[in-house]
Design an enzyme around this catalytic site. Structure first.
Site, PDB file in Angstrom:
ATOM      1  N   SER A 108      41.657  -8.868 -25.034  1.00 15.13           N
ATOM      2  CA  SER A 108      41.864  -9.877 -24.025  1.00 15.13           C
ATOM      3  C   SER A 108      43.032  -9.594 -23.091  1.00 15.13           C
ATOM      4  CB  SER A 108      42.062 -11.233 -24.697  1.00 15.13           C
ATOM      5  OG  SER A 108      43.268 -11.252 -25.420  1.00 15.13           O
ATOM      6  N   SER A 146      43.408  -7.253 -29.027  1.00 18.94           N
ATOM      7  CA  SER A 146      43.584  -7.574 -27.608  1.00 18.94           C
ATOM      8  C   SER A 146      44.680  -6.803 -26.891  1.00 18.94           C
ATOM      9  CB  SER A 146      43.813  -9.079 -27.438  1.00 18.94           C
ATOM     10  OG  SER A 146      42.610  -9.781 -27.660  1.00 18.94           O
ATOM     11  N   LYS A 198      51.090 -11.031 -19.639  1.00 21.13           N
ATOM     12  CA  LYS A 198      49.790 -11.652 -19.866  1.00 21.13           C
ATOM     13  C   LYS A 198      49.920 -13.142 -19.583  1.00 21.13           C
ATOM     14  CE  LYS A 198      46.152 -11.705 -23.458  1.00 21.13           C
ATOM     15  NZ  LYS A 198      45.828 -11.266 -24.828  1.00 21.13           N
TER      16      LYS A 198
END
EC number: 3.5.1.4
Lengths: 558, 558
Positions: A207, A231, A132
């Site tokens: 996310s 997320s 990420k």
């Protein structure tokens, strides 16, 4: 065109230029849309060489084993995933930083080491891992969706990246996040929207949506996400993957970029997503075995605790079909009920679980997330002049719950939130221990199963139908939690319940959002939840549940 | 006389009435002052029966062993400590809640159980334990120095009290704290000042000063204190006792009353004080073995980890003689140097330790403690109309460091403090790991030794000479830390250093405060510090250091 748009255009060009020319396919999205199926993975299997597909269908565990046995080289593995990630990105818009070249060099070096020493550098030798965007690697940008961060190359390497790399992992790509990671979808002015790998009509979730999409397309075997309100779990669920939300302090967050880094009432945690449950364990055990608590003062020094003895006894599972606030869609309810059937068939015990403070807990969480009324975000947006996105206005509306004045909380008010958090956690433990009264053996439950999300997903650009009722509570309570795919929406059986009377406005909205047709074939995951710092246990329980479901399916099919 | 004074007078009467008439001695303070020595313990040995002194001189470990072997009854032990505590209190003003009657009943019950079952209920069977006033017991008040809290009986029992009780502990007294526990002395409008058991001209220290005084007078073998800036370590040091500041999350704080309960940047921790190092381990191991992490979500599930293998090798100790900000008084420097000599003699290694962020760390801590500019305290004082005390005005002055405006911090400012805290902790770990470059074997240090306090103590009502430079940093850094008595001030050898040039104003003040005459015969403790959550290690290292010092003394005396 304003200054910020220029920066974005430049950034997109730069990222795109990192893809080797031979892998650039201008018409890929149109070509994909023309096909008679929705899975990006199916498409990629068709257009990519079979030799690469043979690699990219492997789990991280399988890759590690095959590389260690020299049935595969790290270089071939790396090449296959780079290639597939490049194509997946051109369909899904899931990558923000691409560095295939250095990855392939690293793979070559790992091959050389294995050849020369006869030994792997660690249990992840040759395993490509996607990161990420928050994770820092020297010389690579970490924009976390902010235009103003474009162009700033990171100086440091996140401790987690260091630990994974020391065990043999190869990094090749960083994946998309929504601005400031504060949304359950993945969209920003920096990179636009990231689409769902199972069906691009849907959002990838957020996310860690870049991870969800990339892994969902099998452009990565194993990825790193973060989770402050769901997320990791949301993108895992939206793409039918596995995800682990570890408890705070189990996996090192040191030197990972974050928004609201000083907000520690509910802390973001970092953990793995994968298409295989075993990979979550490989990741977590490898990191725990790295003893990063010697470097990161936030990591608790708890060595890996094997839980395989759980397989020798019957499990006690608490079932929370719904939270009495938002009824999950029919396929989610079916997924949970079928899981229970499978568990019962194997002799496990199911008791009812409900936590009466669910509503207070959600309202408090909203206040925590919006404690400064999103001023930090607003100020960072202003630096570049980029406009505010829809999710932020929704979030602002949410955090006003019970507050007249749209202002940052005072420090005394923030302390009240801390006290509430601690109260919730204590009550949760009390309730958990009290479950002993419900079980046959008079012992508390081992885990809870419940929905991850009330729907299979929400549509691309339909974040307004996002309801975080089943993820946020376990951030507030800091539970170890695994997302486990168990079934798919079947429009023939998952019919809307015409008789259902919604409990409230939100429930009515979510109820109205269901359509068997719309969600048909989307994967459905459930959530397996253990207590704080019980990562080993939740992974083992999830594995037992998965085995039970599989053996039930086999039995039913025979 | 105003309303608050009446409440206080009533409270004092009620507490006093809990002392059996036969134990009330109106002239005790005058009588004590007439004697040619300063130690309260010496006085009590003279006025109490030898049979009781034989008991009260025992450590908690010895008591537990003798009770288990039926060489002593719990009742006799309890009686002896109640009696001695009653007299100690009349000299030192160290107790705020007295409940001898229920304690003696409990002792009888424990005797009955042992007789009937032949087994102790746990490793603390029959051990009287004194509790800092913050610890809650049903039906007993918890005033924490606030007049407005007088009369409110507690409904709940602190989890720690529950755990200790289940293992056989007997509670008989709760001890004095300064208002809101926010001072390094022990004074409040509720109970006045608590004096030092070694020499009543001095403060007992704070905020666990009631514990320090009571244990110092041997009116308790083992007590529970709390520490957010030194509150266990300061009274331990002032009375020449042992104290453990555990890391946050090791010993349960659940249902213990606190001020600023929502302030979690630097958290108060709870731990033991005793006249014996072995007792600190008995306490800590017993509590850890109670697995309170199943009930208190803040307790980390780390079982007891034996560290006795440390005795098989040479230790690597970092020595911080001073922090470059405030030079400790000559006897403190001597204590550290003698300790090093002893360690070197036994083959251990000493390297220099200094942490360059000491000043920033202290300034940040001041801002954390005073984050709301002590509004919570002020508001609670207002409820009764009691006046503010000196220490609070000093604290307010301290927390203004670098702030123009005497207002509570904004939430964004408080997040900056969190980030600073995390930065300090990371830098501390880096520095700790980097110490490997200094040691012979290329391994990092095992522990730091440094002062606890720059002076032996400060005078009663001389809190303005209190300097927390050596305690607060380890709260900010969340280190496991043990206070270890090693010597006494000797006016013949601990002469002021006439050539010393103070480094700053505070240093000059502390330098000017020294007088060999004033501090003569006061005990001197050092601090042994390990990393976060290394309670077992710091206790073992402290024990090895103690053994080295003792064997050095024996060698020197022969």
């Amino acid at each position: 065109m304003g200054n910020w748009q220029e920066k974005v255009a430049q950034k997109k060009r730069t990222t795109f230029e990192k893809i080797p020319k031979a892998w650039v396919q201008d018409q890929i999205l149109t070509d994909f849309r023309d096909r008679p199926y929705s899975q990006v993975s199916t498409y990629l299997d068709e257009v990519l060489p079979e030799s690469e597909n043979e690699i990219t269908k492997l789990t991280a565990c399988q890759i590690a084993t095959k590389v260690a046995r020299r049935e595969l080289t790290s270089s071939d593995v790396c090449y296959a995933f780079c290639h597939r990630a490049a194509l997946a990105h051109q369909i899904l818009n899931c990558c923000v930083e691409i560095f295939f070249e250095s990855a392939l060099e690293r793979a070559k070096e790992l091959d050389r080491i294995l050849e020369q020493t006869g030994e792997v550098v660690g249990p992840l030798h040759g395993v490509p891992i996607s990161l990420k965007d928050q994770v820092n690697l020297p010389g690579i940008e970490t924009t976390i969706g902010y235009v103003s961060y474009i162009g700033e190359k990171s100086q440091k390497k996140s401790l987690l990246a260091k630990a994974l790399e020391e065990k043999g992992a190869i990094f090749y790509v960083k994946t998309a996040v929504p601005t400031a990671m504060l949304a359950s979808e993945t969209v920003s002015n920096v990179h636009g929207i990231t689409l769902n790998a199972v069906n691009i009509e849907f959002s990838s979730g957020g996310s860690s949506g870049g991870e969800g999409a990339l892994i969902g397309a099998r452009g990565s075997p194993l990825g790193v996400g973060t989770d402050i309100g769901g997320s990791i779990r949301i993108p895992a669920a939206f793409q039918g993957l596995y995800g682990l939300r570890p408890s705070n302090g189990r996996i090192p967050y040191m030197d990972v970029t974050n928004s609201y880094a000083g907000q520690e009432i509910i802390q973001s945690v970092i953990g793995p997503l994968s298409a295989s449950l075993e990979d979550l364990q490989l990741f977590t055990k490898t990191v725990v075995d790295s003893h990063t608590w010697d470097e990161d003062p936030k990591v608790v020094p708890i060595p890996w605790r094997d839980q395989s003895s759980l397989r020798q006894r019957k499990l006690r599972i608490g079932l929370m079909l719904w939270d009495k606030l938002v009824m999950p869609h029919p396929p989610v309810i079916r997924a949970l009920k079928e899981t229970c059937q499978s568990l019962l068939k194997e002799g496990h015990e199911i008791v009812e679980w409900d936590f009466p403070l669910q509503k207070e807990l959600l309202e408090t969480a909203d206040q925590v997330y919006g404690a400064d009324f999103y001023q930090e975000v607003e100020e960072t947006l202003k630096l570049s002049g980029e406009p505010i996105l829809e999710y932020m206005n929704l979030a602002r509306k949410s955090c006003l719950n019970g507050r007249a004045d749209p202002q940052p909380l005072s420090i005394a008010e923030s302390w009240e939130l801390v006290k509430k958090k601690n109260f919730f956690r204590e009550q949760f433990f009390k309730k958990w221990n009290a479950s002993a009264a419900l079980t046959q053996e008079g012992e508390p439950i081992d885990a809870i199963i419940c929905p991850v999300w009330p729907s299979a997903a929400f549509g691309a650009n339909e974040v307004k139908f996002g309801v975080e009722n089943y993820t946020v509570p376990f951030n507030m309570l800091d539970c170890a939690s695994v997302v486990l795919p168990v079934t798919y929406v079947d429009k023939a059986i998952d019919l809307p319940d015409a008789t259902y009377q919604p409990a409230n406005e939100l429930d009515a909205m979510q109820f109205g959002y269901y359509s068997a047709e719309k969600f048909d074939k989307m994967p459905i995951c459930i959530q397996v939840v253990c207590r704080r710092l019980e990562e080993e246990k939740v992974l083992t329980v999830a594995s037992i549940i998965q085995d039970a479901c599989r053996s039930f399916e086999e039995h039913t099919n025979n």
